[in-house]
Scaffold this motif. Sequence first.
Motif, PDB file in Angstrom:
ATOM      1  N   ILE A 129      -6.217   7.894   6.452  1.00 42.14           N
ATOM      2  CA  ILE A 129      -5.192   7.945   5.404  1.00 42.14           C
ATOM      3  C   ILE A 129      -5.746   8.457   4.076  1.00 42.14           C
ATOM      4  CG2 ILE A 129      -3.826   6.116   6.463  1.00 42.14           C
ATOM      5  CD1 ILE A 129      -4.901   4.175   4.383  1.00 42.14           C
ATOM      6  N   THR A 130      -7.061   8.603   3.986  1.00 40.74           N
ATOM      7  CA  THR A 130      -7.648   9.115   2.742  1.00 40.74           C
ATOM      8  C   THR A 130      -7.814  10.631   2.804  1.00 40.74           C
ATOM      9  OG1 THR A 130      -8.832   7.021   2.434  1.00 40.74           O
ATOM     10  CG2 THR A 130      -9.542   8.891   1.102  1.00 40.74           C
ATOM     11  N   VAL A 178       1.740   0.995   6.225  1.00 41.65           N
ATOM     12  CA  VAL A 178       1.610   2.442   6.443  1.00 41.65           C
ATOM     13  C   VAL A 178       2.616   2.933   7.483  1.00 41.65           C
ATOM     14  CG1 VAL A 178       0.054   4.273   7.218  1.00 41.65           C
ATOM     15  CG2 VAL A 178      -0.811   2.466   5.736  1.00 41.65           C
ATOM     16  N   ILE A 179       2.842   2.143   8.518  1.00 44.20           N
ATOM     17  CA  ILE A 179       3.845   2.515   9.526  1.00 44.20           C
ATOM     18  C   ILE A 179       5.232   2.610   8.877  1.00 44.20           C
ATOM     19  CG2 ILE A 179       5.066   1.731  11.601  1.00 44.20           C
ATOM     20  CD1 ILE A 179       2.398   0.576  12.579  1.00 44.20           C
ATOM     21  N   ILE A 180       5.541   1.676   7.985  1.00 48.72           N
ATOM     22  CA  ILE A 180       6.824   1.708   7.256  1.00 48.72           C
ATOM     23  C   ILE A 180       6.912   2.973   6.408  1.00 48.72           C
ATOM     24  CG2 ILE A 180       8.181   0.594   5.438  1.00 48.72           C
ATOM     25  CD1 ILE A 180       7.170  -2.105   6.538  1.00 48.72           C
ATOM     26  N   PHE A 181       5.809   3.338   5.732  1.00 50.33           N
ATOM     27  CA  PHE A 181       5.788   4.564   4.931  1.00 50.33           C
ATOM     28  C   PHE A 181       6.100   5.782   5.792  1.00 50.33           C
ATOM     29  CE2 PHE A 181       2.467   2.332   2.094  1.00 50.33           C
ATOM     30  CZ  PHE A 181       3.475   1.742   1.352  1.00 50.33           C
ATOM     31  N   VAL A 182       5.504   5.824   6.988  1.00 53.77           N
ATOM     32  CA  VAL A 182       5.748   6.953   7.898  1.00 53.77           C
ATOM     33  C   VAL A 182       7.220   7.008   8.292  1.00 53.77           C
ATOM     34  CG1 VAL A 182       5.267   7.876  10.201  1.00 53.77           C
ATOM     35  CG2 VAL A 182       3.385   7.014   8.797  1.00 53.77           C
ATOM     36  N   LEU A 183       7.790   5.838   8.609  1.00 56.55           N
ATOM     37  CA  LEU A 183       9.193   5.794   9.025  1.00 56.55           C
ATOM     38  C   LEU A 183      10.136   6.183   7.882  1.00 56.55           C
ATOM     39  CD1 LEU A 183       9.179   2.512  11.172  1.00 56.55           C
ATOM     40  CD2 LEU A 183       9.126   4.887  11.974  1.00 56.55           C
ATOM     41  N   LEU A 184       9.787   5.810   6.645  1.00 56.91           N
ATOM     42  CA  LEU A 184      10.627   6.150   5.504  1.00 56.91           C
ATOM     43  C   LEU A 184      10.676   7.658   5.254  1.00 56.91           C
ATOM     44  CD1 LEU A 184       9.684   3.329   2.950  1.00 56.91           C
ATOM     45  CD2 LEU A 184      11.895   3.649   4.087  1.00 56.91           C
ATOM     46  N   PHE A 187      -2.862   5.045  15.804  1.00 54.74           N
ATOM     47  CA  PHE A 187      -2.505   5.140  14.393  1.00 54.74           C
ATOM     48  C   PHE A 187      -2.760   6.553  13.873  1.00 54.74           C
ATOM     49  CE2 PHE A 187      -3.021   4.628   9.867  1.00 54.74           C
ATOM     50  CZ  PHE A 187      -2.042   3.710   9.541  1.00 54.74           C
ATOM     51  N   ALA A 188      -3.904   7.131  14.246  1.00 59.22           N
ATOM     52  CA  ALA A 188      -4.233   8.502  13.822  1.00 59.22           C
ATOM     53  C   ALA A 188      -3.190   9.476  14.336  1.00 59.22           C
ATOM     54  CB  ALA A 188      -5.618   8.885  14.339  1.00 59.22           C
ATOM     55  N   LEU A 189      -2.760   9.274  15.568  1.00 59.69           N
ATOM     56  CA  LEU A 189      -1.744  10.139  16.171  1.00 59.69           C
ATOM     57  C   LEU A 189      -0.454  10.092  15.361  1.00 59.69           C
ATOM     58  CD1 LEU A 189      -1.740  11.911  18.744  1.00 59.69           C
ATOM     59  CD2 LEU A 189      -0.677   9.994  19.936  1.00 59.69           C
ATOM     60  N   LEU A 190      -0.028   8.885  15.004  1.00 55.61           N
ATOM     61  CA  LEU A 190       1.213   8.708  14.246  1.00 55.61           C
ATOM     62  C   LEU A 190       1.119   9.366  12.871  1.00 55.61           C
ATOM     63  CD1 LEU A 190       3.997   7.274  13.834  1.00 55.61           C
ATOM     64  CD2 LEU A 190       2.700   5.315  12.955  1.00 55.61           C
ATOM     65  N   VAL A 191       0.051   9.084  12.141  1.00 59.19           N
ATOM     66  CA  VAL A 191      -0.084   9.564  10.766  1.00 59.19           C
ATOM     67  C   VAL A 191      -0.291  11.073  10.712  1.00 59.19           C
ATOM     68  CG1 VAL A 191      -1.527   9.451   8.706  1.00 59.19           C
ATOM     69  CG2 VAL A 191      -0.925   7.351   9.913  1.00 59.19           C
ATOM     70  N   PRO A 240      -3.959  14.598   2.165  1.00 58.20           N
ATOM     71  CA  PRO A 240      -2.704  14.948   2.854  1.00 58.20           C
ATOM     72  C   PRO A 240      -1.696  13.815   2.959  1.00 58.20           C
ATOM     73  CG  PRO A 240      -4.599  15.808   4.046  1.00 58.20           C
ATOM     74  CD  PRO A 240      -5.144  14.914   2.980  1.00 58.20           C
ATOM     75  N   PHE A 241      -2.159  12.612   3.323  1.00 62.85           N
ATOM     76  CA  PHE A 241      -1.181  11.541   3.531  1.00 62.85           C
ATOM     77  C   PHE A 241      -0.561  11.095   2.215  1.00 62.85           C
ATOM     78  CE2 PHE A 241       0.162   7.148   4.666  1.00 62.85           C
ATOM     79  CZ  PHE A 241       1.092   7.510   5.630  1.00 62.85           C
ATOM     80  N   LEU A 242      -1.324  11.138   1.129  1.00 58.14           N
ATOM     81  CA  LEU A 242      -0.761  10.818  -0.189  1.00 58.14           C
ATOM     82  C   LEU A 242       0.338  11.814  -0.539  1.00 58.14           C
ATOM     83  CD1 LEU A 242      -0.773   9.196  -2.834  1.00 58.14           C
ATOM     84  CD2 LEU A 242      -2.575  10.728  -3.669  1.00 58.14           C
TER      85      LEU A 242
END
Length: 371
Positions: free
Chosen positions: A23-24, A154-160, A226-230, A249-251
């Motif tokens: 995530i960094t 983080v999962i919630i962030f992805v879903l949002l 988790f890596a796959l999802l993000v 990237p994730f930010l």
Amino acid sequence: MSEKISSRQASLLITINRITTIITIMPTIYIGPANQDIWIVIIVSFFYTILSSIPLLFLSNRFNELTIIGYLEKILGKVLGKIMGVLYGIFFATISILFSYTAIQMIRTSFLTNTKPVITIIFLIGSCIYVASKGGEALFRGAELFVPIIITSVIIFVLLGYNSIDLKILLPIYKDSNFLDINIGAIELSLIFVDISIISMITPKLENKKAINKIFTKAVFYSLLFALLVVVATQASLGIEQAKHSNFPFLNYIRRIKTYSIFERLESVYTLIWIIAMMGKITAYLYISSEAFKEIFRKKGKNIILYIIGVISILITYYIAEFKPILIELKPIRLSEYIYYFIFKTFIPLVIMIVYFFRRSSFGKHERLGN
């Protein structure tokens, strides 16, 4: 030993260490083919990660009453064993410095742009030193408390951010890559998963020493899911090329989320979650580095070594961040880094394992004499 670590705590700490890297800086998207087939690379890397970790896992299982420092001395002898132990202590400290620098870069460029680096560095690493000084129990109990919250958040962030995700970006599958590209990328990804090193230092403190393989397998499996999802969410939202050219990237993915009034502070919430995760990673490596040097110099129970490593980490991080910011280009990972990780993760443990097989008859004799 007074402090005992449960299998759950160990799995969670190793898992969050890998997740924090993802995530960094998300090194995965610069590996191998570096295209829309990265998700295939992530899946294939599961098998290479296990394969590259076999020597260290074998040694940790065989000498489950000793840390890697202990069995290095037992197999190689005191002098050579201590030299190798010092190298591992430096290796652990190097990882804490690398991620301290990465954290400082993200903090400086994201929200504390006018704050002097020395203030941020002292606060960040100083906090990690304080937590590490409380011992492994505080570190692992903290992991048990915070890791589920971090992962869920983080999962919630992805879903949002689902509205910005276009999975068509990941098509066509396997057109711009070949079998060799996929496997080379998977090998590279497996090499940068060095968090198995934590197992090699905490084995004697595990409540169930027979669960080492289970702890490792769970940590690898959960972190890869988790890596796959993000990674898929980030690439499908930003695009393949834009994701590769983003410092964090994730930010950037978080910033693209269209929030409602209740989520107006979403980026701030994510930043808080990320800081906790990053502090956990830095603390873990400061802790195992200090434990390694304590064992080498027979200074158990004293934190002076931890403070020395912490001060050195602050000085080196400040030097890199302020005077020689050569690590500003963190991607792609250079060949020298892969070699560095390979040596400490796989090559040295493999050599030690081979030496053990040649000398195991003498170990058996010593054990019988001891009885």
